[in-house]
Design an enzyme around this catalytic site. Structure first.
Site: not given
Length: 215
Positions: A44, A116, A145
Site C-alpha cells: 500500500r 473496506s 486515515k
C-alpha cells in the site's frame, strides 16, 4: 486443497505497508513480518509512482512465495494483475468488484478481492457484490486515515454476528487493544504501524498472532 486457498481460509494476521518512499529496508521488514506470523502482506502506498510500485511488488511477491505466504495489493487492480498478486484490496470509491472479476478472468488470473467497509450496511453490500473478504473499520482512530471516523468495537460485534465471509478488523489496532478487538468477535486483524513501525517487526507480528490465537 492448495496451500494458498487453505491459508486464505485460515488467515489471522494481515500486515499492511504504508510506504512514503521506495526504501529497500521494507523487504527485510516484510520478511520479518512473515516470519513472525503475518499470513498476508499488502503493498500500500498513496504516493509512490507506478514504476516504483511495480519494482516493489515483484520483489515482495518473491518474498511471499519463498515464505509460503500471501501477497495483496491495495487499490491498484491493474498492478495486482500485472505482477500476479494473490489479491487486491478495494476502497469504497474503487472499481466495482464485478468489473475486477471480469478483468481478472480476461487476464487469466485468479485473485482474491477484499473491500473496506465502514458500516454494517456497507459490509452487507460488499458481501452481496461478491467480495472474498471485507475490512471492518477503522476500529480506532488511525493517522493512516485521519479523515475517516473510527467505528469502534460496535461494528466489530455486528460483523461477528452478521458477516459470514472472512472479515478483518483494521484501524489503530496494536498490542494494547488487540485483546478487546478479539473479545468483540474478530478472529482476524490487519495492522500497519503495529508491525511496520515496530523496532522488531518479527517480534511484533509474533506477539500479535499469539494474542489472536489466545496464547
Amino acid at each position: 486443497m492448495d496451500w494458498k486457498k487453505k491459508l486464505f481460509d485460515d488467515f489471522r494476521l494481515y500486515a499492511v505497508t504504508d510506504l512514503k518512499i521506495e526504501n529497500p529496508d521494507v523487504f527485510k521488514e516484510i520478511e520479518a513480518a512473515y516470519r513472525g506470523g503475518a499470513d498476508i502482506v499488502q503493498l500500500r502506498s498513496k504516493v509512490l509512482a507506478d514504476a516504483a510500485l511495480m519494482r516493489l511488488g515483484l520483489r515482495i511477491k518473491k518474498i511471499a512465495e519463498k515464505n509460503h505466504k500471501l501477497f495483496f495489493v491495495n487499490d491498484r487492480v491493474d498492478l495486482a494483475l500485472a505482477i500476479g498478486a494473490d489479491g487486491v484490496h478495494l476502497g469504497q470509491r474503487d472499481m466495482p468488484i464485478r468489473v475486477v472479476r471480469t478483468l481478472a478472468k480476461q487476464a487469466g488470473r485468479k485473485i482474491w478481492i477484499g473491500k473496506s467497509t465502514h458500516s454494517l450496511k456497507q459490509a452487507l453490500m460488499a458481501v452481496s457484490e461478491g467480495a472474498d473478504y471485507i475490512g471492518v473499520g477503522p476500529v480506532f482512530m488511525t493517522p493512516t486515515k485521519p479523515h475517516v471516523k473510527s467505528v469502534g468495537l460496535r461494528f466489530v460485534k455486528q460483523a461477528a454476528i452478521k458477516i459470514r465471509i472472512p472479515w478483518v478488523a483494521i484501524g489503530g489496532i496494536d498490542l494494547g487493544n488487540i485483546r478487546d478487538v478479539a473479545a468483540a468477535g474478530a478472529a482476524r486483524v490487519a495492522v500497519i504501524r503495529a508491525i511496520f513501525a515496530a523496532q522488531n517487526p518479527e517480534s511484533a507480528a509474533r506477539k500479535l498472532k499469539r494474542q489472536l490465537e489466545g496464547i
